[in-house]
Every structure is written in C-alpha cells, then in structure tokens.
Design a protein around this motif. Structure first.
Motif, PDB file in Angstrom:
ATOM      1  N   VAL A 184     -28.436  -4.620 -18.816  1.00 38.20           N
ATOM      2  CA  VAL A 184     -27.448  -5.706 -18.695  1.00 38.20           C
ATOM      3  C   VAL A 184     -26.562  -5.429 -17.472  1.00 38.20           C
ATOM      4  O   VAL A 184     -26.770  -4.447 -16.751  1.00 38.20           O
ATOM      5  N   GLU A 185     -25.579  -6.287 -17.284  1.00 35.00           N
ATOM      6  CA  GLU A 185     -24.622  -6.129 -16.170  1.00 35.00           C
ATOM      7  C   GLU A 185     -23.934  -4.775 -16.226  1.00 35.00           C
ATOM      8  O   GLU A 185     -23.751  -4.211 -17.303  1.00 35.00           O
ATOM      9  N   ARG A 186     -23.468  -4.326 -15.077  1.00 34.36           N
ATOM     10  CA  ARG A 186     -22.642  -3.123 -15.046  1.00 34.36           C
ATOM     11  C   ARG A 186     -21.409  -3.322 -15.930  1.00 34.36           C
ATOM     12  O   ARG A 186     -20.902  -4.446 -16.030  1.00 34.36           O
ATOM     13  N   ARG A 187     -20.919  -2.244 -16.531  1.00 36.19           N
ATOM     14  CA  ARG A 187     -19.665  -2.315 -17.297  1.00 36.19           C
ATOM     15  C   ARG A 187     -18.507  -2.150 -16.317  1.00 36.19           C
ATOM     16  O   ARG A 187     -18.524  -1.227 -15.495  1.00 36.19           O
ATOM     17  N   SER A 188     -17.523  -3.020 -16.468  1.00 41.07           N
ATOM     18  CA  SER A 188     -16.395  -2.974 -15.541  1.00 41.07           C
ATOM     19  C   SER A 188     -15.724  -1.599 -15.583  1.00 41.07           C
ATOM     20  O   SER A 188     -15.485  -1.047 -16.667  1.00 41.07           O
ATOM     21  N   GLY A 189     -15.426  -1.065 -14.419  1.00 42.90           N
ATOM     22  CA  GLY A 189     -14.743   0.229 -14.344  1.00 42.90           C
ATOM     23  C   GLY A 189     -15.672   1.427 -14.280  1.00 42.90           C
ATOM     24  O   GLY A 189     -15.231   2.543 -13.993  1.00 42.90           O
ATOM     25  N   ASP A 190     -16.985   1.247 -14.570  1.00 42.41           N
ATOM     26  CA  ASP A 190     -17.910   2.388 -14.527  1.00 42.41           C
ATOM     27  C   ASP A 190     -18.146   2.841 -13.094  1.00 42.41           C
ATOM     28  O   ASP A 190     -18.088   2.047 -12.152  1.00 42.41           O
ATOM     29  N   ILE A 191     -18.459   4.127 -12.958  1.00 43.98           N
ATOM     30  CA  ILE A 191     -18.825   4.661 -11.646  1.00 43.98           C
ATOM     31  C   ILE A 191     -20.266   5.146 -11.687  1.00 43.98           C
ATOM     32  O   ILE A 191     -20.832   5.329 -12.770  1.00 43.98           O
ATOM     33  N   ALA A 192     -20.853   5.339 -10.502  1.00 47.45           N
ATOM     34  CA  ALA A 192     -22.263   5.722 -10.440  1.00 47.45           C
ATOM     35  C   ALA A 192     -22.461   7.160 -10.930  1.00 47.45           C
ATOM     36  O   ALA A 192     -23.340   7.438 -11.746  1.00 47.45           O
ATOM     37  N   VAL A 193     -21.642   8.057 -10.406  1.00 45.96           N
ATOM     38  CA  VAL A 193     -21.898   9.489 -10.604  1.00 45.96           C
ATOM     39  C   VAL A 193     -20.606  10.207 -10.954  1.00 45.96           C
ATOM     40  O   VAL A 193     -19.557   9.932 -10.352  1.00 45.96           O
ATOM     41  N   CYS A 194     -20.682  11.135 -11.906  1.00 42.98           N
ATOM     42  CA  CYS A 194     -19.510  11.957 -12.241  1.00 42.98           C
ATOM     43  C   CYS A 194     -19.999  13.268 -12.845  1.00 42.98           C
ATOM     44  O   CYS A 194     -20.552  13.275 -13.943  1.00 42.98           O
ATOM     45  N   TYR A 195     -19.886  14.353 -12.077  1.00 43.93           N
ATOM     46  CA  TYR A 195     -20.200  15.657 -12.671  1.00 43.93           C
ATOM     47  C   TYR A 195     -19.318  16.742 -12.070  1.00 43.93           C
ATOM     48  O   TYR A 195     -18.747  16.582 -11.002  1.00 43.93           O
ATOM     49  N   ALA A 196     -19.233  17.832 -12.812  1.00 42.13           N
ATOM     50  CA  ALA A 196     -18.245  18.873 -12.511  1.00 42.13           C
ATOM     51  C   ALA A 196     -18.799  19.971 -11.624  1.00 42.13           C
ATOM     52  O   ALA A 196     -19.982  20.305 -11.683  1.00 42.13           O
ATOM     53  N   ASN A 197     -17.889  20.571 -10.877  1.00 41.07           N
ATOM     54  CA  ASN A 197     -18.108  21.934 -10.412  1.00 41.07           C
ATOM     55  C   ASN A 197     -17.306  22.803 -11.396  1.00 41.07           C
ATOM     56  O   ASN A 197     -16.079  22.762 -11.377  1.00 41.07           O
ATOM     57  N   PRO A 198     -17.988  23.561 -12.271  1.00 41.91           N
ATOM     58  CA  PRO A 198     -17.264  24.304 -13.305  1.00 41.91           C
ATOM     59  C   PRO A 198     -16.957  25.754 -12.916  1.00 41.91           C
ATOM     60  O   PRO A 198     -16.590  26.565 -13.767  1.00 41.91           O
ATOM     61  N   GLU A 199     -17.088  26.077 -11.593  1.00 42.02           N
ATOM     62  CA  GLU A 199     -16.943  27.470 -11.140  1.00 42.02           C
ATOM     63  C   GLU A 199     -15.587  28.092 -11.465  1.00 42.02           C
ATOM     64  O   GLU A 199     -15.492  29.279 -11.767  1.00 42.02           O
ATOM     65  N   LYS A 200     -14.537  27.288 -11.357  1.00 48.35           N
ATOM     66  CA  LYS A 200     -13.199  27.869 -11.533  1.00 48.35           C
ATOM     67  C   LYS A 200     -13.045  28.400 -12.968  1.00 48.35           C
ATOM     68  O   LYS A 200     -12.510  29.496 -13.182  1.00 48.35           O
ATOM     69  N   ALA A 201     -13.527  27.623 -13.937  1.00 44.18           N
ATOM     70  CA  ALA A 201     -13.411  28.078 -15.339  1.00 44.18           C
ATOM     71  C   ALA A 201     -14.254  29.336 -15.546  1.00 44.18           C
ATOM     72  O   ALA A 201     -13.889  30.217 -16.328  1.00 44.18           O
ATOM     73  N   PHE A 202     -15.368  29.425 -14.839  1.00 41.48           N
ATOM     74  CA  PHE A 202     -16.208  30.622 -14.967  1.00 41.48           C
ATOM     75  C   PHE A 202     -15.494  31.840 -14.382  1.00 41.48           C
ATOM     76  O   PHE A 202     -15.393  32.891 -15.021  1.00 41.48           O
TER      77      PHE A 202
END
Ligand code: NAD
Ligand code: WQD
Length: 343
Positions: A288-306
């Motif tokens: 269906v249509e894109r959901r308003s407000g969604d973004i294409a890509v979102c992932y973390a660099n979790p190095e700091k917590a490590f």
C-alpha cells in the motif's frame, strides 16, 4: 536498596524486571496500568521465583509518587512509563505532552526531594533527524517529526539541563531502535491494546489468524528491495542493556547517551521471509501507500554502548521472531488468555 521501575508492567519494563531480579536487584514497580496488565508481574514472579512490590500509581500524581519513595529505599530509577504510539500522538498531542513531559518532571522533582539522583531513561531512535547517514551514532543530528518523538527529544534536553544544574545526578539516556521478541518462557511479551501499529506484532497476529493480511507501507524506498530497513533488537538484549547502564552509573555522576541497537538492518520483506521460515506460516500481504512520517532506513552504530557499557546485542533476527511467534501463539489474546501449545 531497591530499583524503582516506572512502567514496569509494560512490554520492555516487564522484561527488564526479569533481568533486574536475575541480577539480584530488589524491584519496585510503579505503573498506572493505562497500557498494561498486572498479570505481567505475576508472570515475572513465575519466571524468576522472586517477589516484586507493585504500586498502581500515576506519574501525574505527585502524592502517589512520593508515597512510593516514602515507603521504600529507592537507590535508582529506570523510567519506562510513557505513551508511545506515534499516530495517536498526532491526534491527541496534549495528552502526550502532559503525560510524558509532566510525568517525567514530577518524577524527577520527587527523586530530587528524596535525594535519589540516578536515572536511566527510555529514549528512542525516533529522536534522530531523518537527514542523517546511517548507521546513526549518538552524535548524529537530532530532530523529531511527531509529538511522541518531540516528547522524547524535549525530555532528553530537560534531563541534560537537570544534570547541568546539579552534577550530583547520574542520568543515562538509552535510545532504543526497534524492540521485538519476548521472554523465551512465552510468559511475557508485547500485548498491544488495539490493532498493532508495529510490524512484528502485526505479522504475528496475521499468523495466528486475528488479522487477515499485512499492509506493507511502500516498496519504492531507496533500499535493496524497496521496503524500509530497520534495526530490530531482542527485548531481552535491550533489558540487559538497562542492567549494564545501571551498574555503570553506580557511585558515579554523569550524563550519558547510548544507542541500543544491533547495528544490523532488515527490510520488511526480510522480516516476513524469516518469520515464514521459523513459523511455517504464510503471511499474506499487499503493498500500500507509504505511511506518513516513515523513513527509508534507520539503524544503529552500537559501538559506544559496547565500549563504555560492555553491552552488545547477542540475539539474531531468527531468535527474535521465534520468541515473538511463540509468545503470540501461546497467548492468542495477550494477557487475557494463556494456551500453552509448545511441547
Ligand atoms: P508500554 O506501553 O508497554 O509500557 C509503558 C508503561 O507505562 C505502560 O505499562 C503504561 O501503563 C505505563 N504508563 C504510561 N503512562 C503512565 C503514567 N502517567 N503513570 C504511570 N504509568 C504510566 O511501552 P514499552 O514498549 O514497554 O515502552 C517503554 C518505554 O520505552 C516508553 O517510554 C517508550 O516510549 C519507550 N520506547 C519504546 C519503543 C518500542 O518500540 N516499544 C521504542 C523506543 C522507546
Ligand atoms: C517498521 C517497518 C514500516 C507496520 C516505531 C516508532 C518509533 C519506535 C519504534 C518508539 C517500517 C513497516 C510497519 C505495518 C509495514 N517507537 N510496516 N506495515 O516505524 O520503525 O518505529 O516503533 O519510540 O518511534 O515510529 O517501527 O514496526 O512501525 O515499522 O510495512 O503494518 O515496517 O513502514 O518500514 P518504526 P514499525
């Protein structure tokens, strides 16, 4: 000494209670049960064999918060309580600002009154601006696009101001990516009140026959298969991140921010395919249509917590989806039913 968990009967809070009890902490939960069920705490007790003290209390009521501090010896607070539905926050923004912001202001004021100045706060990857390169680091640009996200961003700033004004505080902001999964016992898990907004609970409800088909919100994003890429993280890994943050904050002061994600990203179609493999169920879907407000890509660099917390997510997508699925099929209607179907 006890740890106060606000929102402790909720999805992430209940899993964190399990990990706190396993780590030997005494736990006090404060929740108004506006989006959760007290049965979750019975299940936490069943999993751990340990007791939890519960207060049905509202963060909008200072007397109710004070009573919890009076009657206990709280050493630190993990603060999950809040409203979290993005779409709803667009419809009733004032309720979100009042509940999330005023609730947190009340909590911090009373913590200060009782000299309890250690706080771990639930923030979200939603505080990052959509105009960033991925993976996101804690220094990526900030900028929220809906009232829910703005409550998180404002609270981050408020908590930083609090720390700047009084350096006896230790405040840790944890920015979660996309929490999914459930405890492997299948006794606790995510129990949306209504039709789920999030991908994985929607998929599990299609698989169990409660919903007909998944709607995929757009397949024309600039990603390899056109659907959105996200960093899904097992709720147990997330819960363990809170224990690490709490341990690190002991006997020190400071203001710290950490991403809690895996650093991996999966598309909507990847999630469906993996879910079908582990469950043996076919997931019907339509684009269906894109959901308003969604973004294409979102992932973390979790190095700091490590590096700083010695924390790293351990569980892969298959185990996250297996645990979501087992929770759903054993609890078709969430906490209101429990039908053990596992061997
Ligand atoms: P949840 O709704 O399951 O848990 C939140 C709990 O807070 C509920 O039990 C609710 O009854 C309680 N609560 C709400 N307002 C309250 C108030 N005024 N006083 C007392 N209790 C109150 O949500 P969750 O998924 O466990 O999320 C926990 C926290 O993590 C929230 O702050 C949420 O914004 C944040 N977060 C969640 C996600 C996610 O995808 N689940 C992602 C990023 C951040
Ligand atoms: C994941 C992907 C959708 C449902 C939200 C909040 C965020 C944070 C986590 C609290 C996206 C697609 C989804 C569906 C779909 N919460 N999708 N059909 O949007 O990354 O993040 O939860 O802080 O603030 O915005 O998670 O699970 O809703 O979506 O196609 O029915 O699945 O478009 O690509 P999201 P999600």
């Amino acid at each position: 000494m006890q740890i106060l968990v606000t929102g402790g009967t909720g999805y992430i809070g209940s899993h964190t209670c399990v990990e706190l009890l396993k780590a030997g902490y005494e736990v006090v939960v404060l929740d108004n049960l506006s989006n959760s069920n007290l049965i979750a705490l019975d299940r936490v007790k069943e999993i751990t064999g340990k007791e939890i003290k519960f207060y049905k209390a509202d963060l909008l009521n200072k007397d109710e918060i004070s009573a919890v501090f009076h009657q206990n010896n709280i050493e630190a607070v993990i603060h999950f309580a809040g409203l979290k539905a993005v779409g709803e926050s667009n419809r009733i923004p004032l309720k979100y600002y009042q509940n999330n912001i005023t609730g947190t202001l009340n909590l911090c004021e009373i913590m200060g009154n009782f000299g309890v100045k250690r706080l771990v706060f639930s923030s979200s990857a939603t505080v990052y601006s959509r105009f960033n390169e991925n993976p996101l680091t804690e220094d990526s640009k900030l900028g929220a696009t809906n009232p829910y996200g703005r409550t998180k961003l404002m609270l981050e700033q408020i908590l930083e101001d609090l720390y700047i004004s009084d350096k006896e505080w230790n405040i840790t902001l944890l920015r979660y990516f996309n929490p999914i999964g459930a405890h492997e016992s299948t006794l606790i898990g995510e129990d949306p009140n209504d039709i789920p907004n999030n991908l994985v609970p929607y998929i599990t409800q299609v698989a169990v026959g409660k919903l007909d088909e998944l709607k995929i919100f757009g397949n024309d994003y600039p990603t390899p298969d056109g659907t959105g890429l996200r960093d899904y993280i097992h709720v147990i890994d997330l819960a363990i991140g809170h224990i690490k943050a709490l341990d690190q904050s002991k006997n020190t002061t400071g203001f710290n921010v950490y991403n809690l994600g895996t650093g991996n990203s999966y598309s909507v179609l990847d999630v469906i395919k993996t879910f079908e493999e582990i469950s043996g169920k076919k997931i019907s879907y339509k684009i269906v249509e894109r959901r308003s407000g969604d973004i294409a890509v979102c992932y973390a660099n979790p190095e700091k917590a490590f590096k700083e917390l010695n924390w790293k997510a351990e569980r892969d997508l298959k185990s996250m989806l297996r645990d979501s699925w087992n929770w759903q099929r054993n609890n078709k209607n969430g906490y209101s039913t429990y039908n053990k179907v596992l061997n």
